[in-house]
Design a protein around this motif. Sequence first.
Motif, mmCIF file in Angstrom:
data_model
loop_
_atom_site.group_PDB
_atom_site.id
_atom_site.type_symbol
_atom_site.label_atom_id
_atom_site.label_comp_id
_atom_site.label_asym_id
_atom_site.label_seq_id
_atom_site.Cartn_x
_atom_site.Cartn_y
_atom_site.Cartn_z
ATOM 1 N N UNK A 118 0.819 -1.220 0.000
ATOM 2 C CA UNK A 118 0.000 0.000 0.000
ATOM 3 C C UNK A 118 0.854 1.271 0.000
ATOM 4 N N UNK A 119 2.038 1.178 -0.567
ATOM 5 C CA UNK A 119 2.923 2.342 -0.650
ATOM 6 C C UNK A 119 2.464 3.250 -1.794
ATOM 7 N N UNK A 120 2.844 4.500 -1.695
ATOM 8 C CA UNK A 120 2.481 5.509 -2.687
ATOM 9 C C UNK A 120 3.695 5.781 -3.568
ATOM 10 N N UNK A 121 3.514 5.703 -4.889
ATOM 11 C CA UNK A 121 4.574 5.984 -5.855
ATOM 12 C C UNK A 121 4.235 7.285 -6.564
ATOM 13 N N UNK A 122 5.176 8.199 -6.566
ATOM 14 C CA UNK A 122 5.015 9.476 -7.270
ATOM 15 C C UNK A 122 6.127 9.585 -8.297
ATOM 16 N N UNK A 123 5.747 9.871 -9.539
ATOM 17 C CA UNK A 123 6.700 10.056 -10.618
ATOM 18 C C UNK A 123 6.364 11.376 -11.290
ATOM 19 N N UNK A 124 7.374 12.220 -11.467
ATOM 20 C CA UNK A 124 7.083 13.481 -12.135
ATOM 21 C C UNK A 124 8.280 14.395 -12.223
ATOM 22 N N UNK A 125 7.972 15.660 -12.395
ATOM 23 C CA UNK A 125 8.990 16.688 -12.528
ATOM 24 C C UNK A 125 9.349 17.229 -11.150
ATOM 25 N N UNK A 126 10.629 17.370 -10.929
ATOM 26 C CA UNK A 126 11.152 17.945 -9.690
ATOM 27 C C UNK A 126 10.982 19.459 -9.731
ATOM 28 N N UNK A 127 10.758 20.090 -8.592
ATOM 29 C CA UNK A 127 10.730 21.554 -8.540
ATOM 30 C C UNK A 127 12.045 22.077 -9.098
ATOM 31 N N UNK A 128 11.988 22.997 -10.021
ATOM 32 C CA UNK A 128 13.193 23.538 -10.625
ATOM 33 C C UNK A 128 13.664 22.742 -11.826
ATOM 34 N N UNK A 129 12.915 21.718 -12.239
ATOM 35 C CA UNK A 129 13.280 20.905 -13.393
ATOM 36 C C UNK A 129 13.948 19.616 -12.987
ATOM 37 N N UNK A 131 13.875 15.191 -12.848
ATOM 38 C CA UNK A 131 12.996 14.055 -12.618
ATOM 39 C C UNK A 131 12.917 13.752 -11.132
ATOM 40 N N UNK A 132 11.759 13.268 -10.697
ATOM 41 C CA UNK A 132 11.556 12.897 -9.302
ATOM 42 C C UNK A 132 10.805 11.574 -9.230
ATOM 43 N N UNK A 133 11.352 10.649 -8.473
ATOM 44 C CA UNK A 133 10.695 9.382 -8.163
ATOM 45 C C UNK A 133 10.650 9.271 -6.652
ATOM 46 N N UNK A 134 9.456 9.106 -6.117
ATOM 47 C CA UNK A 134 9.300 9.008 -4.666
ATOM 48 C C UNK A 134 8.400 7.813 -4.349
ATOM 49 N N UNK A 135 8.796 7.034 -3.351
ATOM 50 C CA UNK A 135 7.980 5.938 -2.837
ATOM 51 C C UNK A 135 7.922 6.109 -1.327
ATOM 52 N N UNK A 136 6.704 6.112 -0.783
ATOM 53 C CA UNK A 136 6.604 6.300 0.669
ATOM 54 C C UNK A 136 5.406 5.540 1.239
ATOM 55 N N UNK A 137 5.477 5.335 2.535
ATOM 56 C CA UNK A 137 4.428 4.644 3.261
ATOM 57 C C UNK A 137 3.203 5.562 3.327
ATOM 58 N N UNK A 138 2.017 4.981 3.261
ATOM 59 C CA UNK A 138 0.786 5.784 3.355
ATOM 60 C C UNK A 138 0.493 6.120 4.814
ATOM 61 N N UNK A 139 0.653 7.352 5.193
ATOM 62 C CA UNK A 139 0.355 7.762 6.563
ATOM 63 C C UNK A 139 1.125 6.962 7.587
ATOM 64 N N UNK A 140 0.437 6.388 8.517
ATOM 65 C CA UNK A 140 1.065 5.602 9.595
ATOM 66 C C UNK A 140 0.899 4.098 9.347
ATOM 67 N N UNK A 141 0.960 3.692 8.073
ATOM 68 C CA UNK A 141 0.693 2.296 7.717
ATOM 69 C C UNK A 141 1.703 1.314 8.264
ATOM 70 N N UNK A 142 2.941 1.764 8.534
ATOM 71 C CA UNK A 142 3.938 0.795 8.980
ATOM 72 C C UNK A 142 4.025 0.776 10.466
#
Length: 142
Positions: A118-129, A131-142
């Motif tokens: 149930x992790x969240x994956x974010x793919x997109x443009x980084x602030x300032x140009x 690439x950004x890839x982020x994977x994180x736990x949803x809230x307090x899921x862990x």
Amino acid sequence: MEALARAALADVRQTVGAYREVTLAAELAGARSALAAAGIAAELPVAVPELPHDWDRLFGWTVREGVTNVVRHSGARCCTIRVDPDGVEVSDDGRGPSAPDATGHGLLGLRERARRLDAVVTVGRRDGGGFLLRVHAPGEAR
């Protein structure tokens, strides 16, 4: 230079692949080597937090996929990897994603792995140009 970086990345993957498990620490070591071989400056954590096994593997896969994209597609001069107990982020100062929600086989596989936790994956443009890839736990899921 790009061919050399790709060869180095393949060597690192082969070496890491010889281990049964993907781990965050091993992937960070591989990232350091691959980025150096590609001539990309790297800002990487010197230590990793203690993580549950499944999250350690997921964060390791995230680093592997993120660095692969940086080396192969970004044209970046610098790559930054940030890790905390709840997430991992790989960003660069390169061209950025080719589409707003960039997809590829590696990112699809990463999304499937993340979905199992149930992790969240974010793919997109980084602030300032870049690439950004982020994977994180949803809230307090862990």
